[in-house]
Design an enzyme around this catalytic site. Structure first.
Site, PDB file in Angstrom:
ATOM      1  NE  ARG A  49       0.467   1.296   3.578  1.00 55.23           N
ATOM      2  CZ  ARG A  49       1.385   2.035   3.667  1.00 55.23           C
ATOM      3  NH1 ARG A  49       2.690   1.693   3.664  1.00 55.23           N
ATOM      4  NH2 ARG A  49       1.142   3.421   4.016  1.00 55.23           N
ATOM      5  N   GLY A  50       0.328   2.510  -0.115  1.00 53.50           N
ATOM      6  CA  GLY A  50       1.008   3.556  -0.350  1.00 53.50           C
ATOM      7  C   GLY A  50       1.075   4.059  -1.735  1.00 53.50           C
ATOM      8  CB  ALA A  51      -0.170   6.893  -3.805  1.00 58.34           C
ATOM      9  NE  ARG A  92      -6.189   0.788  -1.826  1.00 54.68           N
ATOM     10  CZ  ARG A  92      -5.710   1.246  -0.692  1.00 54.68           C
ATOM     11  NH1 ARG A  92      -4.359   0.960  -0.485  1.00 54.68           N
ATOM     12  NH2 ARG A  92      -6.471   1.592   0.192  1.00 54.68           N
ATOM     13  CD  GLN A 199      -3.053   2.402   7.308  1.00 49.55           C
ATOM     14  OE1 GLN A 199      -3.242   2.751   8.538  1.00 49.55           O
ATOM     15  NE2 GLN A 199      -3.739   2.259   6.069  1.00 49.55           N
ATOM     16  CG  ASP A 240      -2.834   7.811  -0.722  1.00 52.50           C
ATOM     17  OD1 ASP A 240      -2.671   6.825  -1.282  1.00 52.50           O
ATOM     18  OD2 ASP A 240      -2.607   8.204   0.365  1.00 52.50           O
ATOM     19  CG  ASN A 250      -2.099  11.184   3.131  1.00 56.83           C
ATOM     20  OD1 ASN A 250      -1.630  10.397   2.514  1.00 56.83           O
ATOM     21  ND2 ASN A 250      -1.890  11.422   4.787  1.00 56.83           N
ATOM     22  CE  LYS A 251      -4.819   5.220   4.566  1.00 56.67           C
ATOM     23  NZ  LYS A 251      -5.534   4.198   3.892  1.00 56.67           N
TER      24      LYS A 251
END
EC number: 5.3.1.23
Length: 349
Positions: A49-51, A92, A199, A240, A250-251
């Site tokens: 995960r993570g853009a 995603r 995370q 992201d 973002n998250k």
């Protein structure tokens, strides 16, 4: 002391090896993907995960899948490859980097009109490797730029995980922390736990400890309290997707942190490569927000913590309006307001 580091994604022979981040920090296990379908599954279930990392994974999935396509000629290959690109692209929705990487490789294939199938295989693999290498180099540059805004002895807060695990290596927001620590070991780092997937607790703390950087884990709901007590001097987060005006997805919870930082007069920086910028979106209203399973909220470690039948909302991201952002740290420099003009110039650099 720094510990041995296992990168989040790499080639293992002809397979794509992915460090399963769902198991961290308790266990380091690698998923060996021999098909693009397996890479897509790893993206969807957040093993990776993570853009930026997802963008690299998408590129490697295309390289992996290209050699599996059965085609007697380039025209047939390109048709089947376009179908593969569509499948990978939708793994995603919120992060910009996945679509950017897929579009970049697809354009390369379409632009090489005279290349035969073996040559196209070679070009795709080379471009995927280049995307990975560019990401690492860009992250180091982000860190170099970002350390200039960190005061000596500062208390730095970060949210979620925008580190080596969210990229090909080194990290964006955590890359800034790495570079700042190298310049001044007296900085203090605070990592928000980042519910519900944790995370920050599982990944950011893990990789900072691996790097030998002292870090303090804090609860998400303590941000305002710590800021009011003068413990936080600067906030650095990842992204992201960034709209043309600087609005940033973002998250989930980043928006809350930005508002609190603004209230307390604390600089709030976004650290991200230019590949995260989506110039086609005028503002953050058009950024698609991924909705994940309610079970991630109602359960913890596989055990139910909410009453049976309880409803739960689980948006994976939120959008921070540009007015709360002090600057956007990219690999070509720090973008300042007005972000629209700064972003246009950065994309031309």
């Amino acid at each position: 002391m720094p510990q041995q580091w296992l990168p989040p994604i790499y080639w293992d022979g002809d397979a794509v090896a992915i460090l399963d981040q769902r198991l961290l920090p308790q266990r380091e296990a690698v998923i060996r993907c021999t098909s693009p379908k397996q890479v897509v599954a790893a993206i969807k279930n957040m093993a990776i995960r993570g853009a930026p990392a997802v963008g690299v994974a998408g590129a490697m999935a295309l390289a992996l899948g290209a050699v599996l396509i059965q085609a007697a000629d380039a025209r047939t290959f390109k048709s089947k490859f376009a179908r593969l690109c569509r499948q990978v692209r939708t793994a995603r929705p919120t992060g910009r980097n996945l679509g950017w990487a897929v579009d970049r490789i697809h354009a390369l294939v379409e632009g090489n009109r005279d290349a035969d199938v073996p040559r196209l295989h070679e070009l795709i693999r080379r471009e995927a490797d280049l995307i990975l290498a560019e990401d690492v180099a860009g992250n180091v540059a982000i860190g170099s730029w970002g350390k200039t805004v960190i005061p000596r002895g500062a208390g730095i807060m970060t949210y979620c995980n925008a580190g080596a695990l969210a990229t090909a290596d080194y990290g964006t927001a955590v890359g800034v922390i790495r570079a700042a620590f190298d310049a001044d070991p007296g900085i203090r780092v605070f990592s928000c736990e980042t519910r519900p997937f944790l995370q920050g607790a599982r990944l950011t703390v893990y990789e900072l400890m691996k790097a030998g950087i002292p870090v303090t884990l804090i609860t998400d709901n303590s941000i305002g309290s710590l800021m009011s007590r003068g413990m936080i001097d600067v906030v650095v987060v990842g992204a992201d997707r960034i709209a043309a005006n600087g609005d940033t997805a973002n998250k989930i919870g980043t928006y809350m942190a930005a508002v609190l930082a603004c209230t307390h007069g604390i600089p709030f920086y976004v650290a991200a490569p230019r590949s995260t910028i989506d110039a086609s979106l005028p503002d953050g209203d058009g950024i698609p927000i991924e909705q994940r399973a309610p079970k991630e909220v109602t359960h913890f470690n596989g055990r139910r913590v909410a009453p049976q039948g309880a409803a739960a909302l689980n948006a994976a991201f939120d959008v921070t309006p540009n007015k709360y952002i002090t600057g956007i740290i990219t690999e070509v420099g720090i973008l300042s307001k007005p972000f629209g003009r700064a972003i246009r110039q950065a994309l031309k650099a």
